[in-house]
Motif scaffolding. Structure first.
Motif, PDB file in Angstrom:
ATOM      1  N   ARG A 124      15.487  72.224  65.941  1.00  0.00           N
ATOM      2  CA  ARG A 124      14.698  71.007  66.173  1.00  0.00           C
ATOM      3  C   ARG A 124      14.447  70.254  64.866  1.00  0.00           C
ATOM      4  O   ARG A 124      14.555  69.025  64.795  1.00  0.00           O
ATOM      5  CB  ARG A 124      13.362  71.346  66.846  1.00  0.00           C
ATOM      6  N   ALA A 125      14.108  70.991  63.819  1.00  0.00           N
ATOM      7  CA  ALA A 125      13.869  70.354  62.512  1.00  0.00           C
ATOM      8  C   ALA A 125      15.155  69.703  61.989  1.00  0.00           C
ATOM      9  O   ALA A 125      15.120  68.595  61.435  1.00  0.00           O
ATOM     10  CB  ALA A 125      13.359  71.387  61.518  1.00  0.00           C
ATOM     11  N   ALA A 126      16.300  70.366  62.178  1.00  0.00           N
ATOM     12  CA  ALA A 126      17.565  69.785  61.733  1.00  0.00           C
ATOM     13  C   ALA A 126      17.874  68.514  62.509  1.00  0.00           C
ATOM     14  O   ALA A 126      18.338  67.518  61.947  1.00  0.00           O
ATOM     15  CB  ALA A 126      18.694  70.806  61.915  1.00  0.00           C
ATOM     16  N   GLN A 127      17.585  68.519  63.799  1.00  0.00           N
ATOM     17  CA  GLN A 127      17.822  67.323  64.619  1.00  0.00           C
ATOM     18  C   GLN A 127      16.945  66.168  64.150  1.00  0.00           C
ATOM     19  O   GLN A 127      17.405  65.017  64.026  1.00  0.00           O
ATOM     20  CB  GLN A 127      17.546  67.653  66.085  1.00  0.00           C
ATOM     21  N   GLN A 131      18.102  62.486  62.571  1.00  0.00           N
ATOM     22  CA  GLN A 131      17.634  61.204  63.109  1.00  0.00           C
ATOM     23  C   GLN A 131      17.019  60.344  61.992  1.00  0.00           C
ATOM     24  O   GLN A 131      17.217  59.127  61.936  1.00  0.00           O
ATOM     25  CB  GLN A 131      16.611  61.423  64.222  1.00  0.00           C
ATOM     26  N   ALA A 132      16.280  60.995  61.097  1.00  0.00           N
ATOM     27  CA  ALA A 132      15.679  60.266  59.975  1.00  0.00           C
ATOM     28  C   ALA A 132      16.767  59.715  59.054  1.00  0.00           C
ATOM     29  O   ALA A 132      16.661  58.568  58.566  1.00  0.00           O
ATOM     30  CB  ALA A 132      14.736  61.168  59.200  1.00  0.00           C
ATOM     31  N   ALA A 133      17.821  60.470  58.815  1.00  0.00           N
ATOM     32  CA  ALA A 133      18.918  60.000  57.958  1.00  0.00           C
ATOM     33  C   ALA A 133      19.610  58.806  58.595  1.00  0.00           C
ATOM     34  O   ALA A 133      19.957  57.822  57.921  1.00  0.00           O
ATOM     35  CB  ALA A 133      19.912  61.121  57.711  1.00  0.00           C
ATOM     36  N   THR A 134      19.791  58.827  59.899  1.00  0.00           N
ATOM     37  CA  THR A 134      20.420  57.709  60.603  1.00  0.00           C
ATOM     38  C   THR A 134      19.536  56.468  60.511  1.00  0.00           C
ATOM     39  O   THR A 134      20.018  55.344  60.282  1.00  0.00           O
ATOM     40  CB  THR A 134      20.670  58.090  62.076  1.00  0.00           C
ATOM     41  N   ALA A 135      18.224  56.650  60.665  1.00  0.00           N
ATOM     42  CA  ALA A 135      17.288  55.512  60.582  1.00  0.00           C
ATOM     43  C   ALA A 135      17.280  54.918  59.176  1.00  0.00           C
ATOM     44  O   ALA A 135      17.240  53.686  59.003  1.00  0.00           O
ATOM     45  CB  ALA A 135      15.886  55.960  60.989  1.00  0.00           C
ATOM     46  N   LEU A 136      17.329  55.752  58.132  1.00  0.00           N
ATOM     47  CA  LEU A 136      17.357  55.259  56.757  1.00  0.00           C
ATOM     48  C   LEU A 136      18.633  54.469  56.482  1.00  0.00           C
ATOM     49  O   LEU A 136      18.601  53.429  55.818  1.00  0.00           O
ATOM     50  CB  LEU A 136      17.222  56.410  55.761  1.00  0.00           C
ATOM     51  N   ARG A 137      19.759  54.936  56.977  1.00  0.00           N
ATOM     52  CA  ARG A 137      21.023  54.227  56.756  1.00  0.00           C
ATOM     53  C   ARG A 137      21.021  52.873  57.482  1.00  0.00           C
ATOM     54  O   ARG A 137      21.628  51.907  57.026  1.00  0.00           O
ATOM     55  CB  ARG A 137      22.187  55.092  57.235  1.00  0.00           C
ATOM     56  N   ALA A 138      20.318  52.830  58.616  1.00  0.00           N
ATOM     57  CA  ALA A 138      20.236  51.567  59.361  1.00  0.00           C
ATOM     58  C   ALA A 138      19.385  50.536  58.613  1.00  0.00           C
ATOM     59  O   ALA A 138      19.588  49.324  58.738  1.00  0.00           O
ATOM     60  CB  ALA A 138      19.676  51.806  60.747  1.00  0.00           C
ATOM     61  N   LYS A 164      21.522  72.976  56.161  1.00  0.00           N
ATOM     62  CA  LYS A 164      20.990  74.295  55.763  1.00  0.00           C
ATOM     63  C   LYS A 164      20.141  74.902  56.873  1.00  0.00           C
ATOM     64  O   LYS A 164      20.207  76.114  57.116  1.00  0.00           O
ATOM     65  CB  LYS A 164      20.182  74.162  54.476  1.00  0.00           C
ATOM     66  N   LEU A 165      19.339  74.100  57.559  1.00  0.00           N
ATOM     67  CA  LEU A 165      18.525  74.619  58.660  1.00  0.00           C
ATOM     68  C   LEU A 165      19.414  75.109  59.814  1.00  0.00           C
ATOM     69  O   LEU A 165      19.126  76.141  60.423  1.00  0.00           O
ATOM     70  CB  LEU A 165      17.549  73.555  59.152  1.00  0.00           C
ATOM     71  N   GLU A 166      20.482  74.391  60.107  1.00  0.00           N
ATOM     72  CA  GLU A 166      21.396  74.821  61.163  1.00  0.00           C
ATOM     73  C   GLU A 166      22.094  76.132  60.790  1.00  0.00           C
ATOM     74  O   GLU A 166      22.302  77.002  61.633  1.00  0.00           O
ATOM     75  CB  GLU A 166      22.430  73.726  61.452  1.00  0.00           C
ATOM     76  N   ALA A 167      22.421  76.295  59.499  1.00  0.00           N
ATOM     77  CA  ALA A 167      23.051  77.539  59.042  1.00  0.00           C
ATOM     78  C   ALA A 167      22.084  78.715  59.201  1.00  0.00           C
ATOM     79  O   ALA A 167      22.489  79.826  59.581  1.00  0.00           O
ATOM     80  CB  ALA A 167      23.494  77.401  57.596  1.00  0.00           C
ATOM     81  N   GLN A 168      20.791  78.478  58.905  1.00  0.00           N
ATOM     82  CA  GLN A 168      19.806  79.546  59.089  1.00  0.00           C
ATOM     83  C   GLN A 168      19.676  79.909  60.560  1.00  0.00           C
ATOM     84  O   GLN A 168      19.544  81.081  60.914  1.00  0.00           O
ATOM     85  CB  GLN A 168      18.448  79.122  58.527  1.00  0.00           C
ATOM     86  N   ALA A 169      19.715  78.929  61.433  1.00  0.00           N
ATOM     87  CA  ALA A 169      19.618  79.191  62.873  1.00  0.00           C
ATOM     88  C   ALA A 169      20.831  80.005  63.340  1.00  0.00           C
ATOM     89  O   ALA A 169      20.688  80.944  64.132  1.00  0.00           O
ATOM     90  CB  ALA A 169      19.521  77.877  63.637  1.00  0.00           C
TER      91      ALA A 169
END
Length: 191
Positions: A124-127, A131-138, A164-169
């Motif tokens: 969830r945190a990775a997701q 989303q925040a990275a996509t909003a910043l690029r926009a 990194k969070l997805e790798a930990q999951a």
């Protein structure tokens, strides 16, 4: 002068050994031929005929003979055929795979469910970071060049943190382990 004595000693020893060998052969030879002697037997001449003896009729004695003992053949030993040995590509025997029981499948499902529950917050945190990275690029086209560089750097950092969070999951789910046996999906032995 001394050199002539040594060859003479050798000759003397050779003659003495030959004499011992021939003496041993003479003492052993009669015993070797003892088996080939023939035995002659003569028949004694018959001079008189033996008189006949008449025995009055007497009841014959009853002799009980024991019943013959019949030995039963021992039961044949059960034939045990060893399981076929399959040799792998590495030259070592391959063990027969274990078929999963209902308990094995239930234990595996419980381990995977627990690992998924532990990995869910990381996913969830990775997701959210993606989303925040996509909003910043926009927002970059509306920002001045300095703010745009900072926004792009933050977007890249968010993507890196999300990875990194997805790798930990995934590591948490991998700790749950594999099934460790073969699951038969259709009755009749089809895998």
């Amino acid at each position: 002068m001394i050199t002539t004595i040594t060859p003479l000693r050798r000759v003397a020893v050779t003659l003495a050994m030959a004499g011992v060998a021939s003496f041993g052969a003479v003492t052993i030879a009669p015993a070797a031929f003892a088996d080939e002697t023939t035995t002659v037997t003569e028949q004694a001449p018959v001079s008189e005929v033996a008189p006949e003896v008449v025995v009055p009729d007497a009841p014959a004695p009853v002799v009980e003979t024991p019943a013959p003992v019949v030995e039963q053949a021992p039961a044949p030993a059960p034939v045990v055929t060893p399981p076929p040995v399959v040799i792998g590509k590495d030259g070592k025997p391959v063990e027969k795979p274990k078929v999963c029981t209902a308990k094995d499948l239930a234990d595996y499902a419980a381990r995977v469910a627990k690992a998924d529950a532990q990995a869910a917050p990381y996913n969830r945190a990775a997701q959210l970071l993606r989303q925040a990275a996509t909003a910043l690029r926009a927002e970059v086209p509306t920002l001045n060049p300095g703010q745009a560089r900072k926004a792009l750097a933050l977007a890249e950092a968010s993507e890196l943190a999300a990875s990194k969070l997805e790798a930990q999951a995934q590591a948490i789910v991998a700790k749950a382990g594999g099934l460790g046996c073969i699951s038969v999906t259709a009755p009749g032995g089809r895998f």
